[in-house]
Design a protein around this motif. Structure first.
Motif: not given
Length: 160
Positions: A69-97
């Protein structure tokens, strides 16, 4: 050179783009059918198409094809964190931050989440509001709800 393919999903037509370097984008279209819908899938997209179809059939919970994917370094960091959310689970935007090390970056993290170019594969649909509410989803909240229900259906148990 990038190629593209389109597949039908329960949520509409998905567009997959990529090259031999990996899949650069997967998005859901609002049109009913693109003009160039074809059964021919370019070789470099076949694995992604197959795995997405398996996901929608309930036979896949993770993806293992190359992404680019194309994106800024910060966007890629966020997307990398999103990949850590397990299938069938959720988290909040605050959790990501917080995982990024700065609770004050919640709006920037939410913005990066919204710019995720890899629909479903980078599971931005698994991010919800701190109060448990479904919030902001580029594909529409009805799609977000469908995806979350698909990944974590309420299982009815018989009393008998």
């Amino acid at each position: 050179m990038e190629t593209e393919s389109f597949i039908e999903t329960p949520l509409g037509i998905a567009q997959i783009r990529g090259s031999k370097e990996g899949i650069s984008s997967i998005s859901i279209l609002n049109e009913k059918e693109p003009a160039n819908l074809s059964d021919k899938v370019p070789d470099e997209l076949k694995t992604a198409v197959k795995q997405l179809q398996e996901y929608f059939k309930g036979k896949r919970t993770e993806f293992d094809f190359n992404v680019n994917p194309s994106g800024t370094d910060f966007q890629k960091k966020v997307w990398k964190e999103l990949l850590q959310i397990p299938f069938g689970k959720t988290c909040s935007y605050m959790d990501i931050a917080k995982k990024l090390g700065d609770p004050k970056c919640i709006r920037a993290a939410a913005s990066a989440n919204g710019k995720n170019p890899l629909w479903i594969v980078v599971p931005c649909h698994r991010v919800i509001g701190s109060n448990g509410e479904l919030t902001g989803y580029a594909g529409g909240l009805w799609r977000k709800k469908w995806l979350l229900d698909h990944e974590n259906p309420v299982k009815q148990q018989s009393l008998f």
